[in-house]
Design an enzyme around this catalytic site. Structure first.
Site, PDB file in Angstrom:
ATOM      1  N   CYS A   2      27.023  -0.204   1.513  1.00 51.57           N
ATOM      2  CA  CYS A   2      26.840   1.191   1.874  1.00 51.57           C
ATOM      3  C   CYS A   2      26.388   1.947   0.634  1.00 51.57           C
ATOM      4  O   CYS A   2      25.972   1.372  -0.363  1.00 51.57           O
ATOM      5  CB  CYS A   2      28.139   1.782   2.418  1.00 51.57           C
ATOM      6  SG  CYS A   2      28.884   0.842   3.770  1.00 51.57           S
ATOM      7  N   ARG A  50      26.806   4.498   5.834  1.00 51.79           N
ATOM      8  CA  ARG A  50      27.365   3.200   6.203  1.00 51.79           C
ATOM      9  C   ARG A  50      26.334   2.232   6.769  1.00 51.79           C
ATOM     10  O   ARG A  50      25.565   2.580   7.668  1.00 51.79           O
ATOM     11  CB  ARG A  50      28.486   3.396   7.244  1.00 51.79           C
ATOM     12  CG  ARG A  50      29.230   2.094   7.580  1.00 51.79           C
ATOM     13  CD  ARG A  50      30.277   2.315   8.632  1.00 51.79           C
ATOM     14  NE  ARG A  50      31.035   1.095   8.873  1.00 51.79           N
ATOM     15  CZ  ARG A  50      31.697   0.812   9.991  1.00 51.79           C
ATOM     16  NH1 ARG A  50      31.720   1.697  10.978  1.00 51.79           N
ATOM     17  NH2 ARG A  50      32.346  -0.320  10.129  1.00 51.79           N
ATOM     18  N   LEU A  51      26.332   1.036   6.200  1.00 51.24           N
ATOM     19  CA  LEU A  51      25.669  -0.116   6.808  1.00 51.24           C
ATOM     20  C   LEU A  51      26.794  -0.958   7.383  1.00 51.24           C
ATOM     21  O   LEU A  51      27.522  -1.626   6.651  1.00 51.24           O
ATOM     22  CB  LEU A  51      24.872  -0.895   5.764  1.00 51.24           C
ATOM     23  CG  LEU A  51      24.088  -2.108   6.267  1.00 51.24           C
ATOM     24  CD1 LEU A  51      22.948  -1.679   7.178  1.00 51.24           C
ATOM     25  CD2 LEU A  51      23.533  -2.925   5.095  1.00 51.24           C
ATOM     26  N   ALA A  52      26.972  -0.910   8.685  1.00 52.94           N
ATOM     27  CA  ALA A  52      28.139  -1.529   9.314  1.00 52.94           C
ATOM     28  C   ALA A  52      28.002  -3.045   9.320  1.00 52.94           C
ATOM     29  O   ALA A  52      27.071  -3.591   9.927  1.00 52.94           O
ATOM     30  CB  ALA A  52      28.310  -1.001  10.741  1.00 52.94           C
ATOM     31  N   GLU A  78      32.006  -5.261  -0.291  1.00 52.82           N
ATOM     32  CA  GLU A  78      32.820  -6.108   0.582  1.00 52.82           C
ATOM     33  C   GLU A  78      34.013  -6.648  -0.196  1.00 52.82           C
ATOM     34  O   GLU A  78      33.873  -7.065  -1.345  1.00 52.82           O
ATOM     35  CB  GLU A  78      32.008  -7.305   1.106  1.00 52.82           C
ATOM     36  CG  GLU A  78      30.774  -6.947   1.915  1.00 52.82           C
ATOM     37  CD  GLU A  78      31.074  -6.360   3.286  1.00 52.82           C
ATOM     38  OE1 GLU A  78      32.242  -6.468   3.726  1.00 52.82           O
ATOM     39  OE2 GLU A  78      30.147  -5.807   3.902  1.00 52.82           O
TER      40      GLU A  78
END
Length: 652
Positions: A2, A50-52, A78
């Site tokens: 993100c 956000r990059l989900a 992550e």
């Protein structure tokens, strides 16, 4: 993966619109969701894009509040061991009354609330950067992962604090002044990048890998003077590993490395979205893909790009490895026009000048992968950890031989090497290639010959290493008003303590070139394509294990990455891999004489250089003329100048 941004500016009622503007500058890092949080009483605002990847539901939305309401976080990256951390929090009675979802952000936040910052950082395995706000104590904590996989910029403009995952978020602040730091510019010319903690702007720093900084915003003088603290240091891992070396057999070492790599890769394969890997057909990426495929019931998706120009194409090797492993392979042969079209995007993509030319193919392969997935694993890290670069094989030998020569002989040898142009050396090597051993089948022999000439007169092995890793060797003489600042290269007190010159170079590369160049290149290129890049070999447990391995398990019989190759050859036949090392590059030198000539000439115009006032133009123009005439391959030097010039033009 993100992006986040933040601003602290007391007594400002317009924080909501400012943070929204800063946050929107990072839409490419997080196209799936956005959120902002503002506390006007505290003067703080945080934003998140956000990059989900894990927990695609609303339960993963950020900024995220802790269950107790005291803490708020914006997080990029992550935490690969978040399921284990969740179980540990449950066992210790520190978990929330009820978990909202299964995101790693929620686990990280619960750990920070229950264990505190340093203990949580020590327990976390992953790539990350975050900003944590303690509403009770009015303290903002910024932190970054151990190996510098994720970026974090921050700095003060008078009494205003600005922070962000990329400089473009900070630049979106309406009153941002953005004065170029000429000292940092000298570092760009030497290293192709600007190493942490410096940035291209005065007053804006990069948080260094393995560090966190605590900003008590109630006390502005103290907050401005806050010094980042290390929670993990590569030098400590190096010293500990060398003091406690692995004592088993080579086969046992191979077993141990394969087990740990497989475990780390397995954790990094966890995602709620499609996942794949970059595959060049070299040792590093092939090892990652082989161990991924060994853990997958379905064919792993792999991606590579190729070039028709000889000496730059690895697609054929990647295809052979893919066929053997049974991956679902996608390759794209890139035409010059495809690569050239990327160049105008580079200044925006990298936010500050960055001139590792492999940034272009890295973006192209990221763009290719983004058509099918949102997460990709990369093989970066193998060279620095397991001795893969040619300089590890040759530097000590060359340096030892150099020391045996009297100074006049070194000067004469340097003159001989420079007497032929790089293109002439290239031609000679091509003609004699059938007669040379494979280890001398170099991809750019002329460039290497001239680089050797530049270091023949040096008197110190450490200076020899610095010269090998320098592009402009005297950048302060080129940058008007620039003075090269101190870095780890020039401060012996920060050097790793190792048992060999080869290990010393590897440890230096791992905490400079790796974090400041390779990880910057991968992060920005992947994020520009809105995909997440993961690097299993930079799991700190792999890093620490690698430093327990003796040098003769890394470099053996004149070949690097011996131990990593042993793991790979359990899955892929040796004949598919054994060939001279080849970088991930493009024929940029030829393009500067051809399709890029007009663009480059405009940026290197002597009147323009004088008017802008950053560079003394005489040497630059001389190099440019020699390059055009084929009397020298000055592409690395010129590309650094061009990338700054292109970046500067975008700022106008």
């Amino acid at each position: 993966m993100c992006g986040f941004s933040g601003i602290f500016q007391a007594r400002n009622s317009d924080l909501a619109s400012i943070i929204t503007r800063m946050n929107d500058a990072l839409v490419h890092r997080g196209p799936d969701d956005r959120g902002v949080w503002v506390d006007e009483n505290a003067g703080l605002a945080l934003g998140h894009r956000r990059l989900a990847i894990v927990d695609l539901s609303e339960a993963g939305h950020q900024p995220m509040h802790s269950s107790c309401g005291r803490f708020l976080i914006v997080f990029n990256g992550e935490i690969y061991n978040h399921t284990e951390l969740r179980q540990k929090l449950d066992n210790e009675g520190l978990s929330p009354p009820a978990w909202r979802g299964h995101s790693d952000t929620e686990v990280l936040l619960a750990g920070l609330a229950g264990w505190g910052v340093e203990k949580t950082l020590q327990a976390s395995v992953g790539m990350f950067a975050f900003a944590l706000w303690d509403r009770q104590e009015q303290v903002l904590t910024l932190a970054r992962d151990r190996m510098g996989e994720k970026p974090l910029y921050y700095g003060w403009q008078e009494d205003t604090l600005l922070l962000g995952s990329e400089l473009k978020a900070i630049k979106a602040f309406p009153q941002f002044t953005g004065e170029v730091d000429r000292n940092a510019l000298t570092l760009l010319l030497r290293h192709n990048c600007i190493p942490a903690p410096y940035s291209i702007y005065k007053g804006i720093a990069k948080l260094e890998p393995g560090h966190y900084v605590t900003l008590a915003l109630k006390n502005l003088p103290a907050a401005k003077a806050a010094v980042p603290q290390a929670y993990w240091r590569l030098n400590d891992a190096v010293a500990k590993g060398i003091a406690d070396p692995f004592k088993g057999t080579p086969a046992q070492a191979t077993d141990l490395l394969e087990t740990q790599l497989s475990s780390s890769i397995g954790q990094q394969m966890l995602a709620d979205v499609p996942l794949g890997a970059f595959l060049s057909g070299g040792v590093d990426s092939s090892t990652i893909v082989a161990l991924m495929q060994a853990q997958s019931a379905q064919p792993i998706r792999t991606f590579t790009i190729g070039f028709d120009e000889g000496g730059y194409d690895e697609a054929v090797h990647a295809k052979a490895v893919s066929k053997h492993l049974g991956t679902q392979h996608t390759e794209l042969y890139v035409r010059p026009d495809d690569a050239l079209a990327v160049i105008p995007r580079l200044p925006s993509m990298y936010c500050e000048p960055f001139s590792d030319s492999s940034q272009i193919p890295t973006f192209l392969v990221s763009q290719l992968a983004s058509q099918q997935l949102k997460v990709v694993l990369s093989g970066d890290g193998g060279d620095e950890l397991f001795g893969g670069y040619n300089r590890y094989l040759s530097a000590k030998k060359v340096w030892s031989k150099m020391q045996q020569l009297p100074p006049f002989a070194r000067q004469a040898s340097a003159g001989l090497l420079r007497s032929l142009s790089p293109s002439t050396w290239d031609s000679l090597f091509r003609l004699s290639k059938p007669l040379l051993p494979k280890r001398l089948h170099l991809s750019t022999p002329g460039e290497k010959a001239h680089k050797l000439a530049s270091v023949l007169a040096l008197a110190d092995g450490h200076e020899f290493y610095l010269q090998l890793n320098s592009h402009w060797t005297d950048p302060a003489s080129v940058v008007i008003g620039g003075k090269e600042p101190e870095t780890i290269f020039t401060d012996p007190s920060r050097w790793p303590q190792t048992d060999s010159f080869e290990h010393w170079m590897m440890a230096m590369d791992a905490q400079t070139y790796m974090s400041d160049d390779i990880m910057v290149k991968l992060d920005r290129a992947a994020m520009a394509a809105s995909i997440e890049g993961r690097v299993p070999m930079l799991d700190h447990r792999i890093v620490e294990l690698a430093w327990r391995m003796p040098l003769d398990l890394k470099i053996r019989n004149g070949q690097g990455k011996w131990l990593l190759r042993e793991v790979l050859y359990r899955h892929v036949p040796k004949e598919l891999i054994e060939r001279p090392k080849q970088g991930f590059g493009i024929p940029l030198g030829a393009w500067l004489r051809g399709p890029l000539r007009e663009w480059a000439e405009s940026l290197l115009d002597e009147a323009r250089l004088r008017q802008e006032g950053y560079f003394h133009p005489e040497r630059i123009r001389h190099m440019w003329q020699e390059h055009l005439e084929g009397r020298g391959n000055w592409q690395p030097h010129l590309w650094t100048i061009l990338m700054f010039q292109a970046w500067l033009e975008e700022q106008a």
